[in-house]
Design an enzyme around this catalytic site. Sequence first.
Site, PDB file in Angstrom:
ATOM      1  N   PRO A 141     130.078 162.528  60.333  1.00 35.88           N
ATOM      2  CA  PRO A 141     130.704 161.560  61.082  1.00 35.88           C
ATOM      3  C   PRO A 141     130.665 160.161  60.545  1.00 35.88           C
ATOM      4  CG  PRO A 141     128.744 162.397  62.500  1.00 35.88           C
ATOM      5  CD  PRO A 141     129.166 163.576  61.152  1.00 35.88           C
ATOM      6  N   TYR A 167     125.656 151.745  52.114  1.00 39.72           N
ATOM      7  CA  TYR A 167     126.397 152.723  51.371  1.00 39.72           C
ATOM      8  C   TYR A 167     127.437 152.658  50.423  1.00 39.72           C
ATOM      9  CZ  TYR A 167     125.058 154.357  56.130  1.00 39.72           C
ATOM     10  OH  TYR A 167     124.101 154.786  57.201  1.00 39.72           O
ATOM     11  N   ASN A 183     126.456 166.240  53.561  1.00 43.04           N
ATOM     12  CA  ASN A 183     125.769 165.075  54.241  1.00 43.04           C
ATOM     13  C   ASN A 183     126.374 165.048  55.604  1.00 43.04           C
ATOM     14  OD1 ASN A 183     125.346 162.599  55.129  1.00 43.04           O
ATOM     15  ND2 ASN A 183     125.934 161.465  53.219  1.00 43.04           N
ATOM     16  N   ARG A 212     114.412 153.337  56.244  1.00 39.75           N
ATOM     17  CA  ARG A 212     115.414 152.994  57.361  1.00 39.75           C
ATOM     18  C   ARG A 212     114.853 153.122  58.455  1.00 39.75           C
ATOM     19  NH1 ARG A 212     121.401 154.459  56.557  1.00 39.75           N
ATOM     20  NH2 ARG A 212     121.647 152.655  58.000  1.00 39.75           N
TER      21      ARG A 212
HETATM   22  O1  CA2 Z   1     122.767 157.675  54.149  1.00 41.97           O
HETATM   23  C1  CA2 Z   1     123.294 158.437  54.509  1.00 41.97           C
HETATM   24  O2  CA2 Z   1     124.300 159.215  53.560  1.00 41.97           O
HETATM   25  C2  CA2 Z   1     123.608 158.964  55.968  1.00 41.97           C
HETATM   26  O3  CA2 Z   1     123.467 160.480  56.260  1.00 41.97           O
HETATM   27  C3  CA2 Z   1     124.650 158.491  56.514  1.00 41.97           C
HETATM   28  C4  CA2 Z   1     124.567 158.540  58.112  1.00 41.97           C
HETATM   29  C5  CA2 Z   1     123.669 158.142  58.734  1.00 41.97           C
HETATM   30  O4  CA2 Z   1     123.800 158.260  60.271  1.00 41.97           O
HETATM   31  C6  CA2 Z   1     122.355 158.829  58.170  1.00 41.97           C
HETATM   32  O5  CA2 Z   1     121.239 158.516  58.881  1.00 41.97           O
HETATM   33  C7  CA2 Z   1     122.081 158.751  56.691  1.00 41.97           C
HETATM   34  C8  CA2 Z   1     125.853 157.592  58.496  1.00 41.97           C
HETATM   35  C9  CA2 Z   1     127.047 157.090  57.927  1.00 41.97           C
HETATM   36  C10 CA2 Z   1     127.791 155.879  58.453  1.00 41.97           C
HETATM   37  O6  CA2 Z   1     128.750 155.618  57.503  1.00 41.97           O
HETATM   38  C11 CA2 Z   1     129.117 154.380  57.544  1.00 41.97           C
HETATM   39  C12 CA2 Z   1     130.332 154.347  56.578  1.00 41.97           C
HETATM   40  C13 CA2 Z   1     130.810 152.978  56.556  1.00 41.97           C
HETATM   41  C14 CA2 Z   1     130.295 152.086  57.340  1.00 41.97           C
HETATM   42  C15 CA2 Z   1     129.271 152.184  58.389  1.00 41.97           C
HETATM   43  C16 CA2 Z   1     128.846 153.399  58.247  1.00 41.97           C
END
Ligand code: CA2
Length: 142
Positions: A9, A22, A73, A106
């Site tokens: 997600p 990110y 992921n 984090r």
């Molecule tokens: O660091 C990672 O790859 C995560 O798996 C990313 C997830 C987060 O919930 C995990 O704790 C760590 C969330 C992805 C959110 O992606 C975004 C993309 C664009 C803008 C904001 C969030």
Amino acid sequence: MKILIINGPNLDLLGEREPGVYGADTYESVCAYIREKAEGIGIECGFFQSNSEGAIIDAIHEARKTYDGIVINAGAYTHYSYAIRDAISAVKIPAVEVHISNVHTREEFRHRSVISAVCRGVIAGFGKDSYVLALYALGGIR
Ligand code: CA2
């Protein structure tokens, strides 16, 4: 060797927000980068992204028929989805858990993964190269 890259997600929104966490690359450009690096080491990649837990589980089930391994992921599902954990455990192909950010620097809730124990290993904190490092790891598994 064929590897399926699964993204969970919100990863479809990469590049749109939180570039400091990110990166600035879009989901599509990250996939293109991974594909190019994979080709260089003789790995053929498939890509799957979904915001739905069930669709991710279906993709894991399907992968066992045509792929040699999975890079996953699972996004925030990482931290609480026992259903995704069970799916990884149920298929016999190896999976590597990846994260773009270093989840351990984090919020506390990101420190826990319920899928790590059923993956061959975990790579976090190297941006889009986390996926590439996971491909190298799977390439070394025989
Ligand atoms: O660091 C990672 O790859 C995560 O798996 C990313 C997830 C987060 O919930 C995990 O704790 C760590 C969330 C992805 C959110 O992606 C975004 C993309 C664009 C803008 C904001 C969030």
